[in-house]
Design a protein around this motif. Structure first.
Motif, PDB file in Angstrom:
ATOM      1  N   ILE A 269      -1.521 -14.002  -2.550  1.00  0.00           N
ATOM      2  CA  ILE A 269      -0.462 -13.023  -2.304  1.00  0.00           C
ATOM      3  C   ILE A 269      -0.278 -12.152  -3.552  1.00  0.00           C
ATOM      4  N   GLY A 270      -0.218 -12.806  -4.718  1.00  0.00           N
ATOM      5  CA  GLY A 270      -0.018 -12.081  -5.974  1.00  0.00           C
ATOM      6  C   GLY A 270      -1.092 -11.030  -6.180  1.00  0.00           C
ATOM      7  N   GLY A 271      -2.346 -11.395  -5.898  1.00  0.00           N
ATOM      8  CA  GLY A 271      -3.447 -10.447  -6.065  1.00  0.00           C
ATOM      9  C   GLY A 271      -3.233  -9.195  -5.235  1.00  0.00           C
ATOM     10  N   PHE A 272      -2.806  -9.378  -3.986  1.00  0.00           N
ATOM     11  CA  PHE A 272      -2.612  -8.205  -3.126  1.00  0.00           C
ATOM     12  C   PHE A 272      -1.361  -7.425  -3.505  1.00  0.00           C
ATOM     13  N   VAL A 273      -0.313  -8.145  -3.938  1.00  0.00           N
ATOM     14  CA  VAL A 273       0.898  -7.426  -4.376  1.00  0.00           C
ATOM     15  C   VAL A 273       0.542  -6.492  -5.527  1.00  0.00           C
ATOM     16  N   ILE A 274      -0.184  -7.016  -6.512  1.00  0.00           N
ATOM     17  CA  ILE A 274      -0.551  -6.196  -7.672  1.00  0.00           C
ATOM     18  C   ILE A 274      -1.430  -5.022  -7.235  1.00  0.00           C
ATOM     19  N   ALA A 275      -2.457  -5.318  -6.445  1.00  0.00           N
ATOM     20  CA  ALA A 275      -3.412  -4.271  -6.081  1.00  0.00           C
ATOM     21  C   ALA A 275      -2.725  -3.151  -5.296  1.00  0.00           C
ATOM     22  N   PHE A 276      -1.930  -3.523  -4.298  1.00  0.00           N
ATOM     23  CA  PHE A 276      -1.300  -2.491  -3.481  1.00  0.00           C
ATOM     24  C   PHE A 276      -0.231  -1.736  -4.260  1.00  0.00           C
ATOM     25  N   SER A 277       0.515  -2.447  -5.141  1.00  0.00           N
ATOM     26  CA  SER A 277       1.511  -1.723  -5.928  1.00  0.00           C
ATOM     27  C   SER A 277       0.833  -0.656  -6.766  1.00  0.00           C
ATOM     28  N   GLU A 278      -0.280  -1.015  -7.414  1.00  0.00           N
ATOM     29  CA  GLU A 278      -0.973  -0.041  -8.265  1.00  0.00           C
ATOM     30  C   GLU A 278      -1.340   1.194  -7.455  1.00  0.00           C
ATOM     31  N   LEU A 279      -1.872   0.977  -6.250  1.00  0.00           N
ATOM     32  CA  LEU A 279      -2.326   2.118  -5.458  1.00  0.00           C
ATOM     33  C   LEU A 279      -1.161   2.921  -4.892  1.00  0.00           C
ATOM     34  N   ILE A 280      -0.141   2.201  -4.396  1.00  0.00           N
ATOM     35  CA  ILE A 280       0.973   2.910  -3.762  1.00  0.00           C
ATOM     36  C   ILE A 280       1.729   3.742  -4.793  1.00  0.00           C
ATOM     37  N   ILE A 281       1.894   3.187  -5.996  1.00  0.00           N
ATOM     38  CA  ILE A 281       2.698   3.894  -6.991  1.00  0.00           C
ATOM     39  C   ILE A 281       1.947   5.088  -7.582  1.00  0.00           C
ATOM     40  N   THR A 282       0.609   4.992  -7.651  1.00  0.00           N
ATOM     41  CA  THR A 282      -0.106   6.101  -8.284  1.00  0.00           C
ATOM     42  C   THR A 282      -0.732   7.055  -7.264  1.00  0.00           C
ATOM     43  N   PHE A 283      -0.466   6.846  -5.976  1.00  0.00           N
ATOM     44  CA  PHE A 283      -1.073   7.727  -4.972  1.00  0.00           C
ATOM     45  C   PHE A 283      -0.344   9.074  -4.925  1.00  0.00           C
ATOM     46  N   ALA A 284      -1.113  10.153  -4.762  1.00  0.00           N
ATOM     47  CA  ALA A 284      -0.498  11.475  -4.629  1.00  0.00           C
ATOM     48  C   ALA A 284      -0.191  11.719  -3.152  1.00  0.00           C
ATOM     49  N   TYR A 285       1.105  11.802  -2.838  1.00  0.00           N
ATOM     50  CA  TYR A 285       1.511  11.802  -1.430  1.00  0.00           C
ATOM     51  C   TYR A 285       1.511  13.178  -0.776  1.00  0.00           C
ATOM     52  N   LYS A 286       1.131  14.201  -1.525  1.00  0.00           N
ATOM     53  CA  LYS A 286       1.233  15.557  -0.998  1.00  0.00           C
ATOM     54  C   LYS A 286       0.557  15.707   0.369  1.00  0.00           C
ATOM     55  N   LYS A 287      -0.672  15.187   0.439  1.00  0.00           N
ATOM     56  CA  LYS A 287      -1.451  15.365   1.661  1.00  0.00           C
ATOM     57  C   LYS A 287      -0.833  14.645   2.851  1.00  0.00           C
ATOM     58  N   ILE A 288      -0.254  13.481   2.567  1.00  0.00           N
ATOM     59  CA  ILE A 288       0.384  12.719   3.634  1.00  0.00           C
ATOM     60  C   ILE A 288       1.532  13.520   4.222  1.00  0.00           C
ATOM     61  N   PHE A 289       2.366  14.065   3.321  1.00  0.00           N
ATOM     62  CA  PHE A 289       3.496  14.858   3.792  1.00  0.00           C
ATOM     63  C   PHE A 289       2.997  16.044   4.598  1.00  0.00           C
ATOM     64  N   PHE A 290       1.893  16.578   4.136  1.00  0.00           N
ATOM     65  CA  PHE A 290       1.283  17.713   4.819  1.00  0.00           C
ATOM     66  C   PHE A 290       1.014  17.385   6.288  1.00  0.00           C
ATOM     67  N   TYR A 291       0.592  16.162   6.542  1.00  0.00           N
ATOM     68  CA  TYR A 291       0.286  15.782   7.920  1.00  0.00           C
ATOM     69  C   TYR A 291       1.515  15.362   8.706  1.00  0.00           C
ATOM     70  N   PHE A 292       2.503  14.810   8.015  1.00  0.00           N
ATOM     71  CA  PHE A 292       3.623  14.237   8.739  1.00  0.00           C
ATOM     72  C   PHE A 292       4.831  15.168   8.850  1.00  0.00           C
ATOM     73  N   LEU A 293       4.922  16.176   7.973  1.00  0.00           N
ATOM     74  CA  LEU A 293       6.094  17.045   8.003  1.00  0.00           C
ATOM     75  C   LEU A 293       5.681  18.453   8.407  1.00  0.00           C
ATOM     76  N   PRO A 294       6.608  19.206   8.985  1.00  0.00           N
ATOM     77  CA  PRO A 294       6.308  20.616   9.240  1.00  0.00           C
ATOM     78  C   PRO A 294       6.092  21.353   7.910  1.00  0.00           C
ATOM     79  N   ALA A 295       5.266  22.383   7.938  1.00  0.00           N
ATOM     80  CA  ALA A 295       4.782  23.030   6.727  1.00  0.00           C
ATOM     81  C   ALA A 295       5.901  23.429   5.763  1.00  0.00           C
ATOM     82  N   TYR A 296       7.039  23.953   6.292  1.00  0.00           N
ATOM     83  CA  TYR A 296       8.076  24.467   5.388  1.00  0.00           C
ATOM     84  C   TYR A 296       8.817  23.340   4.669  1.00  0.00           C
ATOM     85  N   LEU A 297       8.624  22.104   5.097  1.00  0.00           N
ATOM     86  CA  LEU A 297       9.311  20.979   4.436  1.00  0.00           C
ATOM     87  C   LEU A 297       8.457  20.306   3.356  1.00  0.00           C
ATOM     88  N   VAL A 298       7.165  20.657   3.333  1.00  0.00           N
ATOM     89  CA  VAL A 298       6.286  19.978   2.372  1.00  0.00           C
ATOM     90  C   VAL A 298       6.627  20.430   0.960  1.00  0.00           C
TER      91      VAL A 298
END
Lengths: 336, 437, 234
Positions: A269-298
């Motif tokens: 469990i610890g291994g996955f907690v560390i690995a996913f935290s590293e990725l989730i915290i350093t991921f650039a979310y711009k593109k995700i918002f681009f897909y999930f939100l209307p353009a004027y909200l990005v």
């Protein structure tokens, strides 16, 4: 369609890499946890044991490659892994006979053993650099991808591609296999149970006629297997450099402690907690918002919580937070 | 052998070894080694007071040394013009807001009677919002500051004060962070403490590597001012020319020897002051109590000694010494390079020095620092010599020989590991054992 | 002739003799209790008999054979079982695994012995898949005794079986101990609750300051005025 693109993006940049890195950390943390629960010390040399395993795989891969013996499309390293594992086990056992055994018989404090393991770490690190040199070693061969981004796009018609590298697939499958075998061994076999008994209550285990030297022997064999496989998989996935393995020790310790030292499930469990935290915290979310939100909200900017430069530091931050709030870890482990 | 005899013999041999290096290699090399030996000894003294007297395992040497190095920039570099105009204060304010949000959470945890879930939620919100307010305030100024002539400056700069001042300030920086680190981690048992301090020191290094506005990150800060004269200045001095003639040493070499000697004098002075203070501390009732706690925590606790407070004191004192030595090291280098801070070199090597010299003995720490640094430097050529000796009869074109020679330098890691293991096995008390008082 | 006996044993920690010239023994199918005030050396004598502490003088005889120099593990093989006072279970192993560990050396009739222990302590059968560390004090004690029984010992040694157990549970435990003895296993125990222990004992040894003070049948000791006044609280 946009939602599917967004989900693919998450799968591709967070889920699959997280699963891969998490598996590598989990295997490493398992090695540390098992040494800790049976031999009662934090083994700082574990990173170098992993490095030793990876080095063995590299040398053997080169040897077999030169004879053009391979198992294409899989990397040659997977084929030679059993031999590399044997070499790593042998090395662990030699170190135990020459070094750790003495302190076990003296009943030394765990902190003395910890310092001893630093001596082993130095020696092993030097030995490895002496044999393969300090440079970068790439030993990957075979097919690079299980699933190519282009193929995925063609099949699904999405904008975002999903890739699965061979190394990622192999890492995940091999880790799952190894963990299943390990848990079967610990919970179902007589020897595995005796190991758990020994780690639970050493005196009573002796009274029950459990042979301590045999338990120690098995412990190092398991450690050798885990270290060699984890080290080789990490090296295959990210390219091998002796230096990086020293720095891998800390995320691995973080994983073991976050999960609860001495508890094998916790280590995973610890291994996955560390690995996913590293990725989730350093991921650039711009593109995700681009897909999930209307353009004027990005929003503008990369939308990164923390710069990628801090990736590894995150594991230490999590470690510190866990030590402050719950030193026994997520799963109750043994208190050091 | 009595301790005094051990001290006399080992110090004598050490000095002889350095003199031999002076004659065989060069006096410049000997003095370079000597200066780093002194700095290593000071760091070792800092760790020894924690480990040898109180049993505290501090694996954060690297972090404290780097903070000392940072003091050099803050004190001695000139301020970057304009950096403060484009929002330098904003960064300070942002950092303070984040720090406050963290402190608020800590105080909430310690003092309030709310139930745990509420505490977690409030402190989580407080830290997260503190973080994002900070980001909102600092992101733009940081970008602007880092854009000011990035090849030369691109950071805030310092206060343009005499560089010697950075030594005590480096100690203070380390002391301040040791206070915080100690507060949060000294309650942990030995293995956890070791891992926690190692982790925190890595965080410090990551911060210094990536926050360009403060330390220029991986671009390094070069050209730190010196507390001693420059070689070029010396070469034009008349007395230097005279001495050069008299001793028949080339002027370039002599000037560099004089520079190194001046550093040596400064360093030795600091070493002696610290040694003097530590010896007083160790012999005082405070030191006795520290060892009583180390030897039996349970009974010391029963006697009403406030162990946590004592441990915090000794943790701060030792870390201050490490920070001071770190500042001295950066001054000697003349540059601050965050990438060079490696746990192997800064944390674990210092620990080998403590163990080999003799845990709990200040004179042991000094010889440990000297001896290990000496071998750390000299084992590279020694390894090369050793390998070339055993491969004399192999032809030079042989792949194995060239491979061995190429990697011979790495023998020193093996060598260090062996020294540590052999000491722990056959002389666990070290070269100069602790005195039973 | 005892099944297990310590003859004139002297032992202690360092240079201090805690037990001196003390003789203890138990017959087949019998219960022998060692009682006495705190610090009388009862538990030390027990450890010495099992080989957890080296003897300075004296002998340990099992079934006519001198076992003085055998390590504890070998004594288990010869037919001795020992239940320590504390830390006598494997807390993170299940109840069943605890019992299996007891039979680590001799696993031939594992299932038969498991059945025997479950029959003796039915509650353990209900909780066989639970971690032993989660059980109550009395149940833990049953696991501990059960674990020691798994090797079919000729002699079972119990160090304060009633420690940390409520009086009602203790009574039940003593009944079980009597039951075990009646089925042929000799039991040698050290007890703080002297009265209750002597009631079920065939033989009692009163120790004081590491020496034999009285040795007699359980009932006679209970009837002995001197013993009652000095050690049984009147």
């Amino acid at each position: 369609m946009d939602y599917l693109n967004g989900i693919t993006l998450i799968l591709n940049y967070i889920f699959i890499p997280g699963l891969t890195y998490g598996s590598q950390l989990a295997l490493g943390a398992l090695g540390i946890t098992i040494v800790y629960s049976v031999l009662r010390f934090s083994n700082f040399a574990h990173g170098e044991f992993m490095s030793f395993g990876a080095m063995s795989s590299i040398l053997l891969s080169w040897l077999f490659m030169s004879f053009e013996i391979n198992i294409h499309p899989l990397p040659t390293a997977i084929m030679v892994l059993p031999i590399a594992v044997l070499l790593t086990i042998t090395y662990c056992l030699i170190v135990d006979r020459l070094v750790f055994k003495f302190y076990r018989q003296q009943n030394s404090k765990s902190v003395i053993n910890l310092i001893v393991s630093i001596g082993v770490m130095f020696f092993t690190g030097g030995l490895i650099r002496f044999i393969v040199g300090p440079g970068d070693r790439n030993f990957f061969d075979g097919e690079r991808f299980f699933l190519k981004a282009r193929t995925f796009k063609n099949i699904t018609g999405l904008n975002e591609g999903l890739t699965l590298k061979t190394t990622q697939g192999v890492t995940i499958l091999l880790s799952v296999f190894l963990v299943i075998v390990l848990f079967w061994f610990l919970n179902k076999t007589k020897t595995g149970k005796s190991m758990r008994a020994y780690s639970d209550n050493k005196e009573l285990a002796l009274l029950s006629g459990i042979n301590p030297e045999k338990v120690v022997l098995i412990t190092w064999i398991i450690t050798g297997i885990l270290a060699c496989v984890a080290g080789t998989l990490y090296g295959l996935d990210k390219s091998y450099k002796p230096f990086t393995y020293l720095h891998l020790v800390l995320p691995i310790f973080s994983a073991a402690i976050v999960g609860g030292v001495g508890n094998p499930i916790g280590a995973i469990i610890g291994g996955f907690v560390i690995a996913f935290s590293e990725l989730i915290i350093t991921f650039a979310y711009k593109k995700i918002f681009f897909y999930f939100l209307p353009a004027y909200l990005v929003p503008e900017g990369l939308l990164q919580i923390l710069s990628t430069d801090y990736k590894i530091a995150i594991s230490f931050v999590i470690l510190v937070i866990v030590l402050l709030i719950k030193p026994t870890g997520i799963y109750k482990g043994k208190i050091l | 052998m009595t301790n005094l005899a051990r001290i006399k013999i080992s110090y004598f041999l050490m000095i002889t070894a350095l003199i031999v290096v002076g004659f065989l290699q060069s006096w410049n090399v000997a003095l370079t080694i000597f200066n780093l030996c002194v700095i290593s000894s000071i760091m070792t003294l800092g760790i020894n007071i924690q480990w040898g007297n109180a049993g505290i395992v501090n694996f954060g040497v690297m972090g404290f040394a780097a903070l000392g190095g940072l003091a050099n920039i803050i004190i001695s570099m000139p301020p970057t013009s304009n950096a403060w105009n484009v929002g330098g204060e904003m960064i300070i304010i942002g950092l303070m807001i984040f720090t406050l949000s963290v402190f608020f959470s800590i105080i909430l945890f310690k003092k309030s009677n709310l139930n745990n879930r509420v505490k977690y939620i409030i402190s989580f919100i407080s830290i997260i919002s503190g973080y994002f307010i900070m980001r909102f305030l600092v992101d733009v100024p940081i970008e602007k500051i880092e854009a000011i002539e990035p090849a030369k400056t691109g950071y805030l700069g310092g206060f343009n004060l005499p560089v010697l001042l950075s030594w005590p300030v480096g100690g203070l920086l380390a002391a301040f962070s040791a206070f915080i680190i100690g507060k949060i981690s000294l309650g942990l048992r030995s293995d956890y403490l070791a891992i926690a301090t190692l982790g925190i020191s890595e965080i410090i290094i990551y911060f210094l590597k990536n926050e360009d506005w403060l330390s220029r990150g991986v671009k390094n800060v070069n050209g730190l001012p010196r507390p001693v004269p420059y070689e070029i200045e010396l070469q034009s001095k008349e007395w230097v020319l005279k001495v050069s003639d008299y001793l028949d040493i080339p002027i370039t070499e002599l000037s560099s020897i004089i520079v190194k000697l001046s550093y040596s004098i400064l360093f030795i002075l600091v070493l002696l002051i610290i040694l003097f203070l530590l010896e007083i501390a160790v012999k005082s009732p405070w030191g006795r109590m520290m060892r009583a706690i180390r030897d039996n925590e349970v009974s010391a606790n029963a006697m009403g000694k406030n162990i946590k407070q004592r441990h915090l004191q000794v943790f701060i004192i030792g870390s201050t010494i490490v920070g001071l030595a770190g500042a001295m090291l950066t001054t000697l280098d003349g540059q601050f390079t965050p990438v060079s801070y490696q746990p192997l070199r800064y944390t674990f090597l210092i620990w080998i020095m403590v163990i080999v010299g003799g845990s709990g003995n200040n004179f042991g720490s000094i010889i440990g620092g000297f001896l290990i640094w000496f071998f750390w430097v000299q084992s590279e050529p020694l390894g090369l010599w050793f390998i070339s000796q055993i491969t004399t009869y192999i032809s030079d074109t042989n792949i194995i020989k060239s491979h061995l020679l190429e990697n011979a330098a790495h023998i020193r890691l093996m060598f260090m590991g062996l020294i540590l293991l052999i000491t722990l096995r056959f002389a666990p008390k070290g070269l100069i054992p602790e005195v039973k008082r | 002739m005892y099944l297990l006996s310590g003859e004139k044993i002297t032992c202690g920690y360092g240079s201090v003799d805690i037990v001196s010239e003390c003789s203890i023994g138990v017959n087949k199918g019998n219960i022998s209790s060692v009682v006495g005030p705190n610090g009388a050396g009862k538990s030390t004598a027990m450890k010495a008999l099992f080989g957890l502490l080296p003897l300075k003088k004296g002998k340990v005889i099992l079934n006519g054979e001198d076992v003085t120099n055998l390590p504890p593990q070998k004594r288990v093989l010869k037919g001795m079982g020992f239940v320590p006072q504390t830390n006598n279970i494997f807390p993170s192993l299940t109840v069943k695994e605890n019992l299996e560990m007891g039979a680590f050396i001799e696993q031939n009739d594992l299932n038969k012995m498991l059945e025997y222990v479950y029959e003796l302590f039915p509650v353990l059968k209900d909780k066989k898949s639970q971690d032993a560390g989660e059980l109550s004090g009395g149940q833990r004690q049953q696991v501990a005794v059960g674990r020691a029984l798994m090797t079919k010992p000729k002699v079972l040694m119990l160090d304060e079986p009633s420690a940390g157990v409520s009086p009602i549970i203790m009574e039940g435990l003593f009944t079980k101990i009597r039951e075990i003895a009646d089925q042929g296993t000799a039991i040698l125990m050290v007890e703080q609750n002297a009265k209750q222990a002597l009631k079920i004992s065939d033989l009692g040894f009163v120790l004081s300051q590491g020496k034999n003070l009285f040795t007699d049948s359980g009932n006679s000791l209970l009837a002995n005025k001197e013993v009652r006044q000095a050690f049984l609280g009147g």
